[in-house]
Design an enzyme around this catalytic site. Structure first.
Site, PDB file in Angstrom:
ATOM      1  N   VAL A  12       0.867  -1.165   0.302  1.00 18.43           N
ATOM      2  CA  VAL A  12      -0.098   0.065  -0.016  1.00 18.43           C
ATOM      3  C   VAL A  12       0.912   1.164  -0.211  1.00 18.43           C
ATOM      4  O   VAL A  12       0.670   2.035  -0.852  1.00 18.43           O
ATOM      5  CB  VAL A  12      -1.091  -0.040   1.135  1.00 18.43           C
ATOM      6  CG1 VAL A  12      -1.676   1.335   1.327  1.00 18.43           C
ATOM      7  CG2 VAL A  12      -1.896  -1.264   0.904  1.00 18.43           C
ATOM      8  N   THR A 125      -5.915  -1.363   7.375  1.00 16.84           N
ATOM      9  CA  THR A 125      -6.995  -1.773   7.727  1.00 16.84           C
ATOM     10  C   THR A 125      -7.321  -2.156   9.038  1.00 16.84           C
ATOM     11  O   THR A 125      -6.209  -3.148   9.565  1.00 16.84           O
ATOM     12  CB  THR A 125      -7.403  -3.047   6.794  1.00 16.84           C
ATOM     13  OG1 THR A 125      -7.303  -2.644   5.464  1.00 16.84           O
ATOM     14  CG2 THR A 125      -8.796  -3.329   6.840  1.00 16.84           C
ATOM     15  N   PHE A 156      -8.280   1.132  -0.921  1.00 16.77           N
ATOM     16  CA  PHE A 156      -9.029   0.208  -1.756  1.00 16.77           C
ATOM     17  C   PHE A 156      -8.438  -0.338  -2.905  1.00 16.77           C
ATOM     18  O   PHE A 156      -9.047  -0.951  -4.035  1.00 16.77           O
ATOM     19  CB  PHE A 156     -10.313   0.852  -2.170  1.00 16.77           C
ATOM     20  CG  PHE A 156     -11.166   1.176  -1.021  1.00 16.77           C
ATOM     21  CD1 PHE A 156     -12.036   0.074  -0.195  1.00 16.77           C
ATOM     22  CD2 PHE A 156     -11.298   2.565  -0.486  1.00 16.77           C
ATOM     23  CE1 PHE A 156     -12.738   0.742   0.621  1.00 16.77           C
ATOM     24  CE2 PHE A 156     -12.181   3.095   0.686  1.00 16.77           C
ATOM     25  CZ  PHE A 156     -13.007   1.860   1.076  1.00 16.77           C
ATOM     26  N   LYS A 210     -14.104   0.176   5.118  1.00 14.61           N
ATOM     27  CA  LYS A 210     -13.184  -0.415   4.537  1.00 14.61           C
ATOM     28  C   LYS A 210     -13.553  -1.903   4.583  1.00 14.61           C
ATOM     29  O   LYS A 210     -13.630  -2.753   3.755  1.00 14.61           O
ATOM     30  CB  LYS A 210     -11.709  -0.339   5.281  1.00 14.61           C
ATOM     31  CG  LYS A 210     -10.689  -1.318   4.733  1.00 14.61           C
ATOM     32  CD  LYS A 210     -10.358  -1.091   3.286  1.00 14.61           C
ATOM     33  CE  LYS A 210      -9.680  -2.391   2.722  1.00 14.61           C
ATOM     34  NZ  LYS A 210      -8.307  -2.192   2.339  1.00 14.61           N
ATOM     35  N   ALA A 258     -17.881 -17.056  -9.776  1.00 13.22           N
ATOM     36  CA  ALA A 258     -17.509 -18.510  -9.112  1.00 13.22           C
ATOM     37  C   ALA A 258     -16.199 -19.093  -9.273  1.00 13.22           C
ATOM     38  O   ALA A 258     -15.608 -18.718 -10.695  1.00 13.22           O
ATOM     39  CB  ALA A 258     -18.684 -19.403  -9.382  1.00 13.22           C
ATOM     40  N   CYS A 266      -6.410  -9.420   1.709  1.00  7.61           N
ATOM     41  CA  CYS A 266      -7.626  -8.931   2.067  1.00  7.61           C
ATOM     42  C   CYS A 266      -8.872  -9.537   2.681  1.00  7.61           C
ATOM     43  O   CYS A 266      -9.461  -9.566   3.367  1.00  7.61           O
ATOM     44  CB  CYS A 266      -7.791  -7.831   1.004  1.00  7.61           C
ATOM     45  SG  CYS A 266      -6.466  -6.394   0.909  1.00  7.61           S
ATOM     46  N   LYS A 327      -4.025 -14.442  -7.319  1.00 10.52           N
ATOM     47  CA  LYS A 327      -4.873 -14.046  -8.596  1.00 10.52           C
ATOM     48  C   LYS A 327      -3.659 -13.833  -9.802  1.00 10.52           C
ATOM     49  O   LYS A 327      -2.642 -13.833  -9.058  1.00 10.52           O
ATOM     50  CB  LYS A 327      -5.680 -12.808  -8.295  1.00 10.52           C
ATOM     51  CG  LYS A 327      -5.018 -11.699  -8.034  1.00 10.52           C
ATOM     52  CD  LYS A 327      -5.792 -10.417  -8.010  1.00 10.52           C
ATOM     53  CE  LYS A 327      -5.130  -9.149  -7.638  1.00 10.52           C
ATOM     54  NZ  LYS A 327      -5.898  -7.902  -7.360  1.00 10.52           N
TER      55      LYS A 327
HETATM   56  C1  UDX Z   1      -9.083  -6.641  -2.755  1.00 12.72           C
HETATM   57  C2  UDX Z   1     -10.196  -5.658  -3.359  1.00 12.72           C
HETATM   58  O1  UDX Z   1     -10.523  -5.630  -4.712  1.00 12.72           O
HETATM   59  C3  UDX Z   1      -9.542  -4.277  -2.965  1.00 12.72           C
HETATM   60  O2  UDX Z   1     -10.631  -3.099  -3.213  1.00 12.72           O
HETATM   61  C4  UDX Z   1      -9.159  -4.192  -1.499  1.00 12.72           C
HETATM   62  O3  UDX Z   1      -8.670  -2.890  -1.275  1.00 12.72           O
HETATM   63  C5  UDX Z   1      -8.092  -5.299  -1.290  1.00 12.72           C
HETATM   64  O4  UDX Z   1      -8.771  -6.665  -1.538  1.00 12.72           O
HETATM   65  P1  UDX Z   1      -7.083  -7.771  -4.018  1.00 12.72           P
HETATM   66  O5  UDX Z   1      -7.188  -8.687  -2.686  1.00 12.72           O
HETATM   67  O6  UDX Z   1      -5.938  -7.423  -4.519  1.00 12.72           O
HETATM   68  O7  UDX Z   1      -8.153  -6.779  -3.652  1.00 12.72           O
HETATM   69  O8  UDX Z   1      -7.710  -8.923  -5.403  1.00 12.72           O
HETATM   70  P2  UDX Z   1      -9.202  -8.956  -6.174  1.00 12.72           P
HETATM   71  O9  UDX Z   1      -8.821  -8.758  -7.366  1.00 12.72           O
HETATM   72  O10 UDX Z   1     -10.314  -8.327  -5.428  1.00 12.72           O
HETATM   73  O11 UDX Z   1      -9.372 -10.710  -5.755  1.00 12.72           O
HETATM   74  C6  UDX Z   1      -9.277 -11.146  -4.333  1.00 12.72           C
HETATM   75  C7  UDX Z   1      -9.730 -12.591  -4.548  1.00 12.72           C
HETATM   76  O12 UDX Z   1     -11.033 -12.712  -5.266  1.00 12.72           O
HETATM   77  C8  UDX Z   1      -8.874 -13.629  -5.651  1.00 12.72           C
HETATM   78  O13 UDX Z   1      -8.644 -14.756  -5.134  1.00 12.72           O
HETATM   79  C9  UDX Z   1      -9.593 -13.504  -6.900  1.00 12.72           C
HETATM   80  O14 UDX Z   1      -9.431 -14.670  -7.760  1.00 12.72           O
HETATM   81  C10 UDX Z   1     -11.011 -13.817  -6.373  1.00 12.72           C
HETATM   82  N1  UDX Z   1     -12.179 -13.443  -7.266  1.00 12.72           N
HETATM   83  C11 UDX Z   1     -12.542 -11.932  -7.510  1.00 12.72           C
HETATM   84  C12 UDX Z   1     -13.046 -14.351  -7.348  1.00 12.72           C
HETATM   85  O15 UDX Z   1     -13.163 -15.289  -7.150  1.00 12.72           O
HETATM   86  N2  UDX Z   1     -14.142 -13.939  -8.242  1.00 12.72           N
HETATM   87  C13 UDX Z   1     -14.642 -12.735  -8.679  1.00 12.72           C
HETATM   88  O16 UDX Z   1     -15.655 -12.311  -9.378  1.00 12.72           O
HETATM   89  C14 UDX Z   1     -13.402 -11.590  -8.207  1.00 12.72           C
END
Ligand code: UDX
Length: 467
Positions: A12, A125, A156, A210, A258, A266, A327
């Site tokens: 961050v 957070t 965020f 948050k 899904a 996070c 991801k």
């Molecule tokens: C998240 C929030 O998006 C961000 O706003 C916050 O500040 C921090 O947490 P991040 O953890 O970096 O960000 O990744 P994000 O892209 O949100 O994905 C989180 C997880 O959810 C990943 O494992 C991703 O694969 C999963 N995911 C995301 C799903 O399984 N389905 C979706 O539709 C979207």
């Protein structure tokens, strides 16, 4: 132009500091001199390697280098800042609660070294109310008679898109109970962002926002994951349902994919933390508790699809995992579902071949899994590991390289199982793969391959719905 200090050179702090430096004078402080030197070398063009992997961050740091100062000296960090942003980690402790150790240490240091009037905003957070704790700690440590206000300014940004998220945020949330300070914070952000994106409020509301945002997004995913299991049972396709509901603008199409479950630094941590906080406040948040439970259950559901194909015996099996980060495009393995799956496979006797588009993700896996070292092999090439000893391919994250695989290179596999942990292969490709004797498994799209059992559904309705 304001003078700002950022506490913490992590995921961050560094992107935020580099972004603020577009219009403000920014000091990035971290007691870890190695981190500071790494950033300095990148800014001075002596290296292209940062300790965090973030698209466009290196360019942003270099672009704004004239406004960026780096230090690991607390005295230097606190030389007349107008704003201090605390951006230190709040990793969960064994009870799932945010660990406030680093936030409190930062507050104590600020108290000890602050010599001028200043606004302190917490980006980390934290459980609602932490700003008041920070305020107390600073007051206790103060050696000089200075006026300061403490507020909250949660972050965020998502990993991998941090620079873009900072440049064009949907909103900037910040809160402070001191109205004069709140005005100054608004003024600070008007130099950086569109005025209509600014969202000012009280300190507590800002802190809670948050957690609420992350819990809501995680809940959308768990909602779809629970529907995915129903889809597999009755023969519907969760992707189609997703499309059908996502086009309703009241619902929105984002965060409805899904998958084998969400991971990262996070969602798992923040859902746990807010559920635990609410319980301690004796206001249980049943929906968020279910969100967490469904997330864990969906991973088990996906993993069980793999082991069932091998009659619960994974001895001498070999799997390929594409994408080990939580991801795509990140080296961050925190709460990564592909890592969880890899460990379960290895615990049960399988050997795992891992490829990721981010080399740092592989290095982190190597470093964090010494106990499994003889059970995995890391690859820099997406296809080199395929042979007649491979029993299954697991798609671990959403990278586009995995959406359209070079099928010819997969055909040597001993068992042609493809487990799509992120549901990213399209129906056309799945049918093509099925024609080549591949068996495709996912979360909520089994009907694409298996079709549906109409007679079973009709007899279910006759049995349960007709007198
Ligand atoms: C998240 C929030 O998006 C961000 O706003 C916050 O500040 C921090 O947490 P991040 O953890 O970096 O960000 O990744 P994000 O892209 O949100 O994905 C989180 C997880 O959810 C990943 O494992 C991703 O694969 C999963 N995911 C995301 C799903 O399984 N389905 C979706 O539709 C979207």
């Amino acid at each position: 132009m304001s003078k700002v200090t950022i506490f913490g050179a992590g995921y961050v702090g560094v992107p935020t500091g580099a972004h603020f430096a577009r219009t403000h004078k920014v000091t990035i402080y971290d007691p870890d001199i190695e981190k500071i030197n790494t950033i300095r070398q990148v800014i001075e063009n002596q290296s292209d390697e940062l300790h965090i992997h973030e698209k466009d961050l290196i360019e942003l740091l270099r672009e704004n280098h004239e406004n960026i100062f780096l230090t690991s000296s607390i005295e230097e960090a606190l030389k007349n800042p107008e704003f201090i942003f605390i951006a230190v980690g709040t990793p969960p402790n064994e009870k799932g609660r945010a660990n406030l150790k680093y936030v409190c240490e930062a507050a104590e240091q600020i108290g000890e070294h602050l010599t001028n009037n200043c606004i302190i905003l917490n980006k980390s957070t934290v459980p609602p109310g932490t700003a008041y704790l920070v305020q107390d700690l600073i007051s206790k440590g103060l050696k000089k008679d200075v006026k300061f206000a403490v507020g909250s300014c949660p972050e965020f940004l998502a990993e991998g898109t941090a620079v873009e998220d900072l440049r064009t945020p949907d909103r900037i949330v910040y809160g402070c109970d001191d109205l004069e300070a709140l005005d100054k914070i608004t003024h600070f952000f008007t130099f950086l962002q569109r005025r209509d994106s600014l969202c000012s409020m009280t300190t507590l509301s800002s802190e809670l926002t948050k957690y609420a945002a992350n819990a809501m997004l995680a809940t959308k995913i768990s909602f779809m994951n629970s529907l995915a299991l129903l889809c597999d049972t009755i023969g519907a396709n969760v992707r189609e349902v997703q499309d059908g509901i996502g086009r309703d603008q009241r619902i929105g199409s984002k965060f409805l994919n899904a998958s084998m479950g969400y991971g990262g630094s996070c969602f798992p941590k923040d859902t746990q933390a807010i559920a635990e906080y609410a319980l301690l406040q004796e206001v249980p948040l049943a929906i968020i508790e279910s969100t967490i439970q469904i997330n864990n259950h969906t991973t088990d559901y996906f993993y069980n699809k793999i082991v069932e194909d091998f009659q619960e015996n994974l001895e001498n099996t070999n799997f390929v995992i594409w994408g080990i980060g939580f991801k795509a495009r990140t080296d961050d393995l925190r709460e990564s579902k592909p890592v969880e799956i890899a460990r379960k496979l290895m615990d049960n006797g399988a050997h795992v071949h891992i490829y990721d588009t981010v080399p740092g993700a592989l290095n982190n896996f190597l470093r964090e899994n010494p106990k499994y070292s003889h059970r995995f092999t890391l690859h820099n090439d997406q296809y080199e590991m395929f042979s007649d000893e491979i029993d299954g391919l697991i798609i671990g994250n959403e990278h586009e390289k995995f959406r359209n695989p070079d099928i010819d290179k997969l055909t040597t596999m001993r068992h042609k199982y493809i487990y799509d942990g992120k549901n990213i292969l399209n129906n056309y490709l799945i049918k093509y793969l099925t024609g080549l004797q591949f068996q495709y498994k996912s979360v909520g799209k089994d009907s694409v391959v298996n079709g549906l059992d109409k007679a079973k559904l009709v007899s279910f309705l006759q049995d349960k719905y007709m007198d």
